[in-house]
Every structure is written in C-alpha cells, then in structure tokens.
Write a protein that holds these residues in place. Structure first.
Motif, PDB file in Angstrom:
ATOM      1  N   CYS A 182     -49.089 -28.011 -17.541  1.00  0.00           N
ATOM      2  CA  CYS A 182     -50.527 -28.336 -17.591  1.00  0.00           C
ATOM      3  C   CYS A 182     -50.919 -29.350 -16.533  1.00  0.00           C
ATOM      4  O   CYS A 182     -52.069 -29.374 -16.091  1.00  0.00           O
ATOM      5  CB  CYS A 182     -50.904 -28.845 -18.977  1.00  0.00           C
ATOM      6  N   ASN A 183     -49.984 -30.179 -16.113  1.00  0.00           N
ATOM      7  CA  ASN A 183     -50.266 -31.191 -15.104  1.00  0.00           C
ATOM      8  C   ASN A 183     -49.782 -30.792 -13.711  1.00  0.00           C
ATOM      9  O   ASN A 183     -49.795 -31.627 -12.797  1.00  0.00           O
ATOM     10  CB  ASN A 183     -49.655 -32.529 -15.530  1.00  0.00           C
ATOM     11  N   GLY A 184     -49.333 -29.532 -13.558  1.00  0.00           N
ATOM     12  CA  GLY A 184     -48.900 -29.038 -12.250  1.00  0.00           C
ATOM     13  C   GLY A 184     -47.684 -29.742 -11.686  1.00  0.00           C
ATOM     14  O   GLY A 184     -47.546 -29.882 -10.477  1.00  0.00           O
ATOM     15  N   ARG A 185     -46.787 -30.173 -12.563  1.00  0.00           N
ATOM     16  CA  ARG A 185     -45.624 -30.950 -12.132  1.00  0.00           C
ATOM     17  C   ARG A 185     -44.291 -30.210 -12.224  1.00  0.00           C
ATOM     18  O   ARG A 185     -43.242 -30.807 -11.971  1.00  0.00           O
ATOM     19  CB  ARG A 185     -45.519 -32.236 -12.949  1.00  0.00           C
ATOM     20  N   LEU A 186     -44.305 -28.941 -12.592  1.00  0.00           N
ATOM     21  CA  LEU A 186     -43.044 -28.197 -12.656  1.00  0.00           C
ATOM     22  C   LEU A 186     -42.493 -27.994 -11.249  1.00  0.00           C
ATOM     23  O   LEU A 186     -43.239 -27.812 -10.293  1.00  0.00           O
ATOM     24  CB  LEU A 186     -43.260 -26.832 -13.315  1.00  0.00           C
ATOM     25  N   ALA A 187     -41.187 -28.016 -11.146  1.00  0.00           N
ATOM     26  CA  ALA A 187     -40.525 -27.858  -9.850  1.00  0.00           C
ATOM     27  C   ALA A 187     -40.431 -26.378  -9.483  1.00  0.00           C
ATOM     28  O   ALA A 187     -39.355 -25.798  -9.432  1.00  0.00           O
ATOM     29  CB  ALA A 187     -39.147 -28.498  -9.891  1.00  0.00           C
ATOM     30  N   THR A 188     -41.591 -25.784  -9.218  1.00  0.00           N
ATOM     31  CA  THR A 188     -41.612 -24.384  -8.794  1.00  0.00           C
ATOM     32  C   THR A 188     -41.067 -24.293  -7.369  1.00  0.00           C
ATOM     33  O   THR A 188     -40.999 -25.296  -6.647  1.00  0.00           O
ATOM     34  CB  THR A 188     -43.033 -23.812  -8.862  1.00  0.00           C
ATOM     35  N   LYS A 189     -40.699 -23.091  -6.965  1.00  0.00           N
ATOM     36  CA  LYS A 189     -40.051 -22.933  -5.669  1.00  0.00           C
ATOM     37  C   LYS A 189     -40.944 -23.327  -4.499  1.00  0.00           C
ATOM     38  O   LYS A 189     -40.444 -23.843  -3.497  1.00  0.00           O
ATOM     39  CB  LYS A 189     -39.540 -21.508  -5.515  1.00  0.00           C
ATOM     40  N   ASP A 190     -42.242 -23.104  -4.603  1.00  0.00           N
ATOM     41  CA  ASP A 190     -43.111 -23.527  -3.498  1.00  0.00           C
ATOM     42  C   ASP A 190     -43.111 -25.056  -3.361  1.00  0.00           C
ATOM     43  O   ASP A 190     -43.114 -25.581  -2.250  1.00  0.00           O
ATOM     44  CB  ASP A 190     -44.531 -22.979  -3.657  1.00  0.00           C
ATOM     45  N   ARG A 191     -43.072 -25.781  -4.473  1.00  0.00           N
ATOM     46  CA  ARG A 191     -43.004 -27.251  -4.418  1.00  0.00           C
ATOM     47  C   ARG A 191     -41.654 -27.714  -3.879  1.00  0.00           C
ATOM     48  O   ARG A 191     -41.586 -28.632  -3.064  1.00  0.00           O
ATOM     49  CB  ARG A 191     -43.234 -27.853  -5.808  1.00  0.00           C
ATOM     50  N   LEU A 192     -40.579 -27.079  -4.343  1.00  0.00           N
ATOM     51  CA  LEU A 192     -39.248 -27.463  -3.875  1.00  0.00           C
ATOM     52  C   LEU A 192     -39.110 -27.231  -2.373  1.00  0.00           C
ATOM     53  O   LEU A 192     -38.468 -28.022  -1.671  1.00  0.00           O
ATOM     54  CB  LEU A 192     -38.170 -26.686  -4.648  1.00  0.00           C
ATOM     55  N   ARG A 193     -39.722 -26.173  -1.874  1.00  0.00           N
ATOM     56  CA  ARG A 193     -39.666 -25.889  -0.429  1.00  0.00           C
ATOM     57  C   ARG A 193     -40.459 -26.943   0.343  1.00  0.00           C
ATOM     58  O   ARG A 193     -40.036 -27.384   1.414  1.00  0.00           O
ATOM     59  CB  ARG A 193     -40.188 -24.499  -0.129  1.00  0.00           C
ATOM     60  N   ARG A 194     -41.609 -27.343  -0.181  1.00  0.00           N
ATOM     61  CA  ARG A 194     -42.400 -28.392   0.488  1.00  0.00           C
ATOM     62  C   ARG A 194     -41.620 -29.695   0.600  1.00  0.00           C
ATOM     63  O   ARG A 194     -41.775 -30.432   1.566  1.00  0.00           O
ATOM     64  CB  ARG A 194     -43.703 -28.652  -0.264  1.00  0.00           C
ATOM     65  N   PHE A 195     -40.774 -29.967  -0.400  1.00  0.00           N
ATOM     66  CA  PHE A 195     -39.958 -31.181  -0.369  1.00  0.00           C
ATOM     67  C   PHE A 195     -38.691 -30.997   0.475  1.00  0.00           C
ATOM     68  O   PHE A 195     -37.897 -31.922   0.609  1.00  0.00           O
ATOM     69  CB  PHE A 195     -39.551 -31.598  -1.786  1.00  0.00           C
ATOM     70  N   GLY A 196     -38.487 -29.775   0.995  1.00  0.00           N
ATOM     71  CA  GLY A 196     -37.332 -29.501   1.834  1.00  0.00           C
ATOM     72  C   GLY A 196     -36.037 -29.302   1.068  1.00  0.00           C
ATOM     73  O   GLY A 196     -34.950 -29.429   1.630  1.00  0.00           O
ATOM     74  N   LEU A 197     -36.131 -28.961  -0.209  1.00  0.00           N
ATOM     75  CA  LEU A 197     -34.936 -28.828  -1.038  1.00  0.00           C
ATOM     76  C   LEU A 197     -34.369 -27.414  -1.065  1.00  0.00           C
ATOM     77  O   LEU A 197     -33.181 -27.231  -1.355  1.00  0.00           O
ATOM     78  CB  LEU A 197     -35.236 -29.298  -2.459  1.00  0.00           C
ATOM     79  N   ILE A 198     -35.200 -26.407  -0.815  1.00  0.00           N
ATOM     80  CA  ILE A 198     -34.745 -25.008  -0.808  1.00  0.00           C
ATOM     81  C   ILE A 198     -35.416 -24.269   0.339  1.00  0.00           C
ATOM     82  O   ILE A 198     -36.402 -24.738   0.911  1.00  0.00           O
ATOM     83  CB  ILE A 198     -35.059 -24.285  -2.145  1.00  0.00           C
ATOM     84  N   ASN A 199     -34.884 -23.097   0.658  1.00  0.00           N
ATOM     85  CA  ASN A 199     -35.487 -22.241   1.681  1.00  0.00           C
ATOM     86  C   ASN A 199     -36.111 -20.991   1.075  1.00  0.00           C
ATOM     87  O   ASN A 199     -37.042 -20.431   1.633  1.00  0.00           O
ATOM     88  CB  ASN A 199     -34.441 -21.827   2.727  1.00  0.00           C
ATOM     89  N   ASP A 200     -35.580 -20.534  -0.039  1.00  0.00           N
ATOM     90  CA  ASP A 200     -36.029 -19.289  -0.676  1.00  0.00           C
ATOM     91  C   ASP A 200     -37.135 -19.572  -1.689  1.00  0.00           C
ATOM     92  O   ASP A 200     -36.910 -20.281  -2.659  1.00  0.00           O
ATOM     93  CB  ASP A 200     -34.839 -18.613  -1.367  1.00  0.00           C
ATOM     94  N   GLU A 201     -38.321 -18.999  -1.460  1.00  0.00           N
ATOM     95  CA  GLU A 201     -39.451 -19.191  -2.381  1.00  0.00           C
ATOM     96  C   GLU A 201     -39.684 -17.990  -3.286  1.00  0.00           C
ATOM     97  O   GLU A 201     -40.669 -17.936  -3.998  1.00  0.00           O
ATOM     98  CB  GLU A 201     -40.741 -19.409  -1.579  1.00  0.00           C
TER      99      GLU A 201
END
Length: 110
Positions: free
Chosen positions: A13-32
């Motif tokens: 509800c607060n948009g804080r889940l570590a979805t793949k698009d967020r993880l990619r923005r933080f540079g943690l993954i490459n695959d979205e």
C-alpha cells in the motif's frame, strides 16, 4: 510485532515492496522480468497487471461472490479501502482474502 501478511500489505500500500524495477534502479539486479509472464515487473504489474495473477484475483473474487474486474493499482487501492470498510462479515472476509492473496503472490514470487 507485525504479522508478515499485514506487513506485506502495508509495504504494498505504501509502494515499498522490493519489486524488480526498484531493485534494478538501486543497481542490485539486471533482470526485471516477471517470473509469471516474463514482462517487466513493476508494483502495478505484479499485483494487477500480470495476466497470470489477474486470473488468481478473478478466482478469489468469484469465490467470494464479488463482482469486480481488477484494474490498475492506483484504482484498486481506493476500491479495496472503500469495499473492505464495512462492518458486515462479508467485508471482513474480503479484507482477509485481499491480505492473504497479496501475501501469497509476494511469497510465491520470492
């Protein structure tokens, strides 16, 4: 201590889940890609945009005898808050079903 199901719902509800698009923005993954349909995974896509998961929502709503076609996240959140706000048992049951469905989608995705 918060129950995991309620905490996942709060994060969603607060948009804080570590979805793949967020993880990619933080540079943690490459695959979205979404693990269910291989499209780009976003917060909206994971819960209401993915065709595979939309079928899950439709089955849950049909089981609850609620006539509703899930839309985008920004439309669903107000609908859920308004619909689950009643005092009757059906509203409490819907709130529980929404919480459980979101938790299990997130758990299965992880």
């Amino acid at each position: 201590m918060a129950r995991p199901r309620a905490f996942v719902l709060w994060l969603a509800c607060n948009g804080r889940l570590a979805t793949k698009d967020r993880l990619r923005r933080f540079g943690l993954i490459n695959d979205e890609n979404c693990i269910f349909c291989h499209q780009r995974e976003t917060h909206n896509h994971l819960f209401f945009g993915c065709h595979t998961l939309k079928d899950v929502w439709l089955k849950v709503l049909m089981w609850l005898q609620v006539v509703h076609d899930p839309k985008e996240w920004h439309e669903e959140l107000p609908w859920m808050m308004q619909t689950c706000n009643g005092k009757r048992w059906k509203y409490a049951f819907l709130k529980c079903a929404v919480t459980e469905t979101m938790y299990h989608v997130w758990k299965h995705r992880n």
